[in-house]
Motif scaffolding. Structure first.
Motif, short mmCIF file in Angstrom:
data_model
loop_
_atom_site.label_atom_id
_atom_site.label_comp_id
_atom_site.label_asym_id
_atom_site.label_seq_id
_atom_site.Cartn_x
_atom_site.Cartn_y
_atom_site.Cartn_z
N ALA A 1 54.42 4.28 -31.70
CA ALA A 1 53.33 5.25 -31.57
C ALA A 1 53.16 5.94 -32.92
N ASP A 2 52.00 6.60 -33.09
CA ASP A 2 51.81 7.33 -34.33
C ASP A 2 52.48 8.70 -34.25
N ARG A 3 52.62 9.32 -35.42
CA ARG A 3 53.33 10.61 -35.50
C ARG A 3 52.68 11.68 -34.63
N ALA A 4 51.36 11.74 -34.62
CA ALA A 4 50.67 12.78 -33.85
C ALA A 4 51.00 12.70 -32.36
N LYS A 5 51.01 11.48 -31.81
CA LYS A 5 51.32 11.31 -30.39
C LYS A 5 52.75 11.74 -30.10
N ILE A 6 53.68 11.36 -30.97
CA ILE A 6 55.08 11.73 -30.78
C ILE A 6 55.25 13.24 -30.89
N MET A 7 54.59 13.84 -31.88
CA MET A 7 54.71 15.29 -32.07
C MET A 7 54.12 16.05 -30.89
N ASP A 8 53.06 15.50 -30.27
CA ASP A 8 52.51 16.14 -29.07
C ASP A 8 53.55 16.20 -27.95
N VAL A 9 54.32 15.13 -27.79
CA VAL A 9 55.38 15.12 -26.76
C VAL A 9 56.49 16.10 -27.14
N ILE A 10 56.88 16.12 -28.41
CA ILE A 10 57.93 17.05 -28.85
C ILE A 10 57.47 18.50 -28.64
N ALA A 11 56.21 18.79 -28.93
CA ALA A 11 55.69 20.16 -28.84
C ALA A 11 55.48 20.63 -27.40
N ASP A 12 55.45 19.72 -26.45
CA ASP A 12 55.26 20.08 -25.05
C ASP A 12 56.63 20.46 -24.45
N LEU A 13 57.16 21.57 -24.91
CA LEU A 13 58.51 21.98 -24.53
C LEU A 13 58.67 22.15 -23.03
N GLU A 14 57.66 22.68 -22.36
CA GLU A 14 57.78 22.95 -20.93
C GLU A 14 57.93 21.67 -20.10
N ALA A 15 57.62 20.50 -20.68
CA ALA A 15 57.79 19.23 -19.98
C ALA A 15 59.17 18.62 -20.21
N TYR A 16 60.00 19.22 -21.06
CA TYR A 16 61.32 18.66 -21.36
C TYR A 16 62.16 18.38 -20.12
#
Length: 144
Positions: A13-28
């Motif tokens: 995946a591209d960096r933006a997609k991965i960073m979106d998952v990382i930034a979605d802390l409440e979904a951890y």
């Protein structure tokens, strides 16, 4: 970060997609083993978390703590512990590197310390387990 442990994984995946998952802390809690809940306390103007409270249950470590985040666009993120109980330090970072072939290399660095006595090699082994589990969970979440 002094005396840190690190690990890497390649994600399709591209960096933006991965960073979106990382930034979605409440979904951890949905994909990160041991994370029971996350509450975002503050946000930056772009909507990314500034500070967040985590509740975790990972083996001998059961704790609630607060991390402060610093974001570098889609290139990476770092965090530091600002409040903890059992954890007295938890500093880490994800760095994302575009491989130029539709994949991204994700590096994860982590350094932690506990208020309970622990031999250094056991602490580093614990860090390695946390890193490996987080990277595999991140890959499955992004690619799934």
């Amino acid at each position: 970060m002094a005396d840190e442990t690190s690990g890497s994984i390649e994600i399709s995946a591209d960096r933006a997609k991965i960073m979106d998952v990382i930034a979605d802390l409440e979904a951890y809690p949905e994909w990160s083993d041991g994370v029971k809940s996350v509450e975002v306390l503050t946000e930056y103007e772009d909507g990314r978390p500034g500070d967040a409270r985590f509740t975790v249950d990972v083996g001998p470590v059961k704790d609630t703590y607060v991390l402060a985040y610093e974001w570098d666009g889609s290139d990476g993120v770092s965090w530091q512990l600002t409040e903890g109980g059992v954890l007295t330090a938890l500093d880490g970072a994800y760095t994302l590197v575009d491989q130029g072939d539709g994949t991204t290399k994700v590096d994860y660095r982590l350094s932690l310390d506990l208020s309970i006595p622990m031999i250094g090699m056991f602490r580093r082994k614990g860090e390695k387990v946390i890193i490996d589990t987080a990277l595999k969970g991140l890959k499955a979440r992004v690619e799934g």
